[in-house]
Enzyme design. Structure first.
Site, short mmCIF file in Angstrom:
data_model
loop_
_atom_site.label_atom_id
_atom_site.label_comp_id
_atom_site.label_asym_id
_atom_site.label_seq_id
_atom_site.Cartn_x
_atom_site.Cartn_y
_atom_site.Cartn_z
N LYS A 285 0.84 -1.19 0.00
CA LYS A 285 0.00 0.00 0.00
C LYS A 285 0.88 1.25 0.00
O LYS A 285 1.86 1.33 0.74
CB LYS A 285 -0.91 -0.02 1.24
N GLU A 371 -18.51 -6.51 11.05
CA GLU A 371 -19.44 -5.80 11.93
C GLU A 371 -20.44 -6.74 12.60
O GLU A 371 -20.81 -6.52 13.76
CB GLU A 371 -20.19 -4.72 11.13
N ARG A 399 -24.53 -3.04 8.61
CA ARG A 399 -24.15 -4.40 8.26
C ARG A 399 -24.36 -5.37 9.42
O ARG A 399 -24.35 -6.58 9.22
CB ARG A 399 -22.69 -4.43 7.80
#
Length: 637
Positions: A285, A371, A399
């Site tokens: 990243k 979640e 969610r």
């Protein structure tokens, strides 16, 4: 322009088909130019920089091998799609990213045929890709389906539900596992450890390569013995390949920044695959831009910045962020209560739990992008005698709604929900707006729902939640800096279901729920200049309602208007139900509820989004005058 990078190869690319005429050497140069263009564009707009830089070579390779838009390339989450947008006909608008009327910071179906599936929440890509693959098989849109999913997104159960189904259906599709050892925060969980073991040891790689080579050279039946030997080696080295057990052909891991590896692997897979195939790609990243690579989150989300130094251009503020106020208030409560624990779903920095975690590392739990698990894990902690604070963005709590209902509310477990990013959030747009939590929480029996009008109120609500043990409780607060009010040394628990009177006036009562109170006060000042001084109250609670306060406002005024940063079905709807039940409307009260409009609002500044929603001070003033018949106003902008 002089401040733009020199991009002679990229200048020749207007659509992905243009990559087909480039040599592999030109594709490598294209990748370098694409990275420079991405850095330049995000320096102007701000946005998700690190994720896009990590997939530059992968983006080039995918578009060089596959045939978009016939082939569907689906970017999980979508925050890594800026290089993809540049290559798919949107380079001329790339410096409008995340601005009003500009390009979305995520993939968006209505924006381009090269975005076959919209995204902004994680772990949806494999399910969508399988849907495309199945549709093609049944006579729908033709073409291959390719899901590009990060290792962090693989911590969500939905990704494995999709893989399990794909392995069962055995349809040709491709999953590119973009393994950068990082989602937003450092990855957590057993899967991350598993992926690390896949490529940690050179002996395994050497044995695996040797076994594959041997198997390809030997004639039958010796080849079958070699294949079994390869499986035995794999089993000894890493305990078997999880993805192959799910029914996928597994390829990798390969260097995601080396086109000499990427291109032949993708070309071979594209030419030969007959069923579901997973290609494991290792990336970094922020790759290729030192300020991003060296930052703690590897340049995940950035404000506008100086390209040479990486220094971000953030507007100074004298007020702390709501997120920081929450974290520090929670620390203050945890200092005196050892049962307080904190849970987040892969967002420790975003929710402020990184601060809490530094102080209480053993009482802080990052469960990954999960979640549903976060909510039920919190329920288990509560049932076990702890005081869990489950800190999740409003848009992500959606969610875990079934778990909120079934595992928390029905059992009346005292889980404390800290709901960050409530209301409209600006540049992230509709996908991240916290529009619905009041509506979907306040309809649950036994749920207490609060909204902070400012950062001092947030401190009191943290204290209220810490002291509340009779069922679940939630408090919501927005993104960004607070109002700059004086903060108490420590929060004080509020009386459940009691609001507060801010200012007494006549004829009109404005009942605010949440941080629109500041706009209500501005509207009241303007109205006072016109000779009308409204009563102003802060509800604090959407559930339970302050019946006494609301009925008093209704009986002593001609007009009652509620204002909230949520959708229809929330606070205003509950107030209307109370007024109807009490027969207040029979006495001629004029009641209005100002809520977010029944539409998804695209990205803009928060102020502009609330103007579009009709909820800034001028719109509140106009609503009052309209109801009184003093002035005629048009429809919302």
């Amino acid at each position: 322009m002089a401040d733009r990078p020199h991009t002679p190869v990229l200048d020749r690319v207007h659509l992905p088909a243009d990559l087909k005429g480039l040599t592999d050497r030109e594709l490598r140069q294209l990748a370098d130019e694409l990275r420079a263009e991405t850095i330049s564009a995000v320096s102007v707009t701000g946005g998700h920089l690190g994720a896009g830089l990590g997939v530059v070579e992968l983006t080039v390779a995918l578009h060089a091998v596959f045939n978009a838009p016939r082939d569907k390339i689906i970017w999980d989450v979508g925050h890594q799609c800026y290089p993809h947008k540049i290559l798919t006909g949107r380079r001329d608008r790339i410096r409008t990213l995340r601005t009003e009327g500009g390009l979305s910071g995520f993939t968006k179906r209505s924006e381009s045929p090269y975005d076959p599936f919209g995204a902004a929440h994680s772990s949806t890509s494999i399910s969508a890709a399988l849907g495309f693959a199945m549709a093609a098989d049944l006579g729908g849109d033709p073409g291959d389906a390719v899901a590009v999913i990060g290792d962090g997104s693989m911590s969500a159960g939905m990704a494995f539900e999709a893989m399990n189904n794909a392995g069962h259906l055995k349809k040709r599709m491709f999953v590119i596992l973009n393994d950068n050892e990082m989602s937003i925060a450092p990855p957590v969980g057993a899967l991350s450890s598993y992926l690390s073991r896949l490529y940690a040891g050179e002996p395994y790689q050497d044995l695996k390569s040797a076994a594959k080579s041997l198997a390809s050279l030997l004639p039958e039946p010796f080849a079958e013995g070699a294949r079994r030997a390869k499986e035995m080696i794999k089993g000894m080295a890493v305990g078997g390949t999880l993805f192959e057990e799910l029914g996928f052909s597994y390829v990798g891991p390969i260097d995601g920044h080396d086109l000499e590896q990427l291109l032949p692997v993708l070309r071979t897979a594209h030419a030969r695959a007959t069923g579901p195939t997973l290609i494991h790609v290792l990336t970094r990243k922020g790759k290729g831009y030192a300020p991003a690579e060296n930052s703690p989150d590897r340049g995940h989300a950035r404000a506008k910045f100086d390209v040479l130094t990486g220094e971000q251009k953030k507007a100074p503020s004298n007020a702390p962020s709501y997120t920081k106020v929450f974290a520090e208030a929670l620390i203050a409560e945890a200092e005196v209560d050892p049962k307080i624990v904190a849970i987040t779903a892969a967002m420790p920095d975003g929710t402020g739990l990184d601060i809490f975690g530094h102080r209480f590392p053993k009482r802080t739990f990052d469960v990954g992008i999960a979640e549903q698990h976060a909510v039920t894990f919190s329920a288990g902690l509560a049932a076990g005698g702890m005081k869990p604070f489950c800190a999740i963005y409003s848009t992500f709590l959606q969610r875990g709604y079934d778990q909120v209902v079934h595992d928390v509310a029905i059992q009346r477990l005292p889980v404390r929900f800290a709901i960050d990013r409530a209301g409209l959030v600006g540049a992230d747009g509709a996908t991240h707006a916290g529009s619905f939590d009041v509506a979907f929480l306040a309809n649950l029996p036994g749920m207490v729902v609060m909204a902070a009008a400012d950062e001092a109120e947030l401190m009191h609500m943290v204290a209220t939640a810490a002291a509340h043990d009779d069922g679940p409780i939630a408090f919501r607060y927005p993104r960004g800096e607070g109002m700059g009010v004086d903060l108490p040394r420590k929060g004080v628990p509020l009386e459940i279901g009691k609001g507060r009177m801010i200012r007494e006036g006549a004829r009109v009562a404005l009942l605010s729920f949440g941080t629109r109170l500041a706009e209500v006060l501005k509207a009241a000042e303007s109205l006072a200049a016109k000779g009308l001084s409204p009563t102003i109250a802060d509800a604090r609670f959407a559930k339970p309602l302050d019946r006494e306060l609301i009925l008093q406002l209704a009986r002593e005024h001609e007009v009652l208007i509620t204002i909230e940063e949520g959708a229809v079905g929330g606070f205003g709807s509950h107030v209307a139900q109370l007024l109807a039940d009490e027969g207040v409307f029979d006495h001629g009260l004029k009641f209005r509820s100002m809520v977010l409009p029944d539409t998804f609002i695209d990205q803009a500044s928060p102020e502009a989004m609330y103007r579009i929603a009709g909820m800034n001070a001028p719109e509140i003033e106009a609503k009052v005058l309209e109801v009184l018949g003093v002035a005629t106003v048009g429809k919302r902008a």
